[in-house]
Design an enzyme around this catalytic site. Structure first.
Site, PDB file in Angstrom:
ATOM      1  N   SER A 184      22.217 -36.425   6.907  1.00 63.54           N
ATOM      2  CA  SER A 184      21.792 -35.964   5.580  1.00 63.54           C
ATOM      3  C   SER A 184      21.393 -37.171   4.728  1.00 63.54           C
ATOM      4  CB  SER A 184      22.914 -35.158   4.923  1.00 63.54           C
ATOM      5  OG  SER A 184      22.452 -34.551   3.738  1.00 63.54           O
ATOM      6  N   ASN A 185      21.366 -37.019   3.424  1.00 61.22           N
ATOM      7  CA  ASN A 185      21.016 -38.140   2.543  1.00 61.22           C
ATOM      8  C   ASN A 185      21.857 -38.090   1.277  1.00 61.22           C
ATOM      9  OD1 ASN A 185      19.524 -36.501   0.489  1.00 61.22           O
ATOM     10  ND2 ASN A 185      18.295 -36.030   2.298  1.00 61.22           N
ATOM     11  N   ARG A 186      21.627 -39.042   0.381  1.00 63.98           N
ATOM     12  CA  ARG A 186      22.519 -39.193  -0.770  1.00 63.98           C
ATOM     13  C   ARG A 186      22.160 -38.325  -1.974  1.00 63.98           C
ATOM     14  NH1 ARG A 186      25.490 -43.902   0.333  1.00 63.98           N
ATOM     15  NH2 ARG A 186      24.369 -45.333   1.694  1.00 63.98           N
TER      16      ARG A 186
ATOM     17  N   ALA B  67      15.458 -33.571  -1.602  1.00 65.57           N
ATOM     18  CA  ALA B  67      15.298 -34.702  -0.683  1.00 65.57           C
ATOM     19  C   ALA B  67      15.387 -34.128   0.730  1.00 65.57           C
ATOM     20  CB  ALA B  67      16.393 -35.725  -0.923  1.00 65.57           C
TER      21      ALA B  67
END
Ligand code: C5P
Length: 422
Positions: A224-226, A295
């Site tokens: 995943s991402n932040r 995102a």
């Protein structure tokens, strides 16, 4: 090519004020929830409204007039003959107000409104109001569910002059749970903005994506991402408060759903694509604008492993497949200039930010790219963004995310109503 750059000072002066110059009579009756009327007063003042608080006598036991005077800049009125107006105070108040609101409205207040009583300034002002009066009841669940209160509610609904906001189910002052808890100030604020049709967003449909996407590797691991979703949720919250019909497609996040927003939760990029396509409808005909703030992960595993991967002592190579570029695919379905399409671009390098955003704009076929740096945006309450269109760019100063959202929404709205926008 025009280059605009807003200084923080300039931007504060130009701040979007949805209720600028509007007059609101805020009638407060005697309930513990009266302190929340002070929060509503603050929201309205911040939105540019002139707020005149009218307090019932018993409400003063809960919140003193000084609190309201401090927030609104004018002393609350309480008695029918409180001000020497040379006329009838309740008549003038109702006539001069763009909206009349009762928050909180106690069981006793509802009983008196239902029978058309006018023996204090709150009830007399409501009786004089010619438009819809926004009423936010607050009482113990036993009082709300009592046949007498329900009869009064039915009577007021039948009379057709009340817009109800709440009550909601939840904990009330006594610690008991049930229906009777007053709606939150933001909900009442939203109802006021909607009633006054204060914004050209009124009735327009807006689709927003937010948060990260998550690609499962196995039952316990994922890629995943932040992204926290704060920017997309701020967009949804501000757009709904301005009267838009908002659908928010959200990747996994802990954030609460903004008031009056339809939320669709998704996990992976493919799920997000399916949810957006469904909400946008054929040839994107189901929405007036799409803001792609999520995102989205660019890669996924072809197939997540069904069981947990175990150590093999030789490292691990994951083969990743590219996810579709959702906004690009949606943009290719668009026939003409509607819906208005906005993408976000998160970069880690400051150099050529605008140039790279404009290339992205062309590549994806959108109308606006909101460019920002990961260090300025991810997980933060503020953001520093540049709005990049085909013809120009506007660098915003550091602003709270809801204020950035207002700038983006103003740009989209200008495009929608066809006014000149760079
Ligand atoms: O190309 P890049 O990932 O920088 O583009 C960011 C923009 O494109 C964002 O609006 C993001 O939501 C969108 N995007 C997308 N599908 C992807 C990746 C990004 O719609 N697979």
């Amino acid at each position: 090519m025009s280059h605009e750059s807003a200084s923080p000072r300039q931007s504060a002066a130009e701040k979007y004020l949805p209720a600028r110059g509007k007059r609101v009579a805020l009638c407060v009756t005697g309930s513990v929830a009266a302190y929340k009327a002070a929060l509503l007063a603050r929201l309205l003042v911040r939105a540019g409204a002139e707020v005149q608080v009218v307090q019932s006598r018993s409400s003063r036991e809960f919140v003193g007039p000084a609190t309201f005077a401090g927030i609104t800049g004018r002393p609350p009125l309480c008695e029918l003959f409180d001000a020497d107006t040379g006329g009838e105070l309740h008549v003038e108040l109702a006539a001069e107000s763009d909206a009349v609101v009762v928050m909180p409205a106690t069981a006793d207040c509802l009983a008196r409104l239902a029978t058309g009583r006018a023996d204090d300034l709150v009830t007399a002002t409501v009786l004089c109001a010619t438009g819809q009066v926004i009423v936010a009841p607050a009482m113990h669940p036993s009082m709300w569910s009592h046949p007498a209160t329900q009869r009064n509610v039915r009577q007021l609904t039948e009379d057709g002059r009340v817009t109800w906001v709440g009550p909601v189910s939840g904990e009330v002052a006594s610690g008991d749970f049930g229906e009777g808890r007053m709606a939150e100030p933001e909900a009442v604020y939203g109802a006021i903005i909607r009633q006054l049709s204060l914004d050209a967003w009124q009735g327009r449909r807006l689709l927003i994506s937010a948060g990260p996407t998550v690609e499962d590797v196995d039952p316990v691991r994922f890629i995943s991402n932040r992204s926290t979703g704060k920017m997309g949720f701020a967009l949804a919250e501000r757009a709904a408060a301005r009267g838009a019909e908002v659908t928010l497609v959200a990747g996994p996040t802990e954030l609460p759903t903004p008031f009056d927003v339809t939320r669709v939760d998704v996990r992976s990029a493919l799920e997000m694509q399916a949810a957006l396509s469904e909400a946008a409808g054929p040839a994107l005909s189901g929405t007036d604008a799409l803001i792609m703030c999520a995102a989205v992960g660019d890669y996924r595993l072809e197939q997540a492993h069904a069981t947990k991967l175990t150590r093999g002592g030789e490292g691990l190579t994951l083969e990743l497949k590219e996810n579709p570029d959702i906004i690009r695919a949606l943009a290719s379905e668009r026939g003409g200039k509607r819906p208005v399409l906005v993408a976000f671009a998160v970069e880690t390098e400051e150099t050529e930010l605008v140039l790279r955003a404009r290339r992205k704009l062309e590549r994806k076929g959108v109308d606006l790219v909101v460019a920002n740096l990961a260090r300025d945006s991810f997980g933060r309450e503020h953001n520093v963004a540049v709005l990049v269109s085909e013809a120009s760019h506007t660098a915003l100063p550091e602003l709270p995310k809801p204020a950035v959202a207002d700038h983006v929404l103003d740009w989209v709205l200008a495009r929608l109503v066809g006014s000149a926008v760079a």
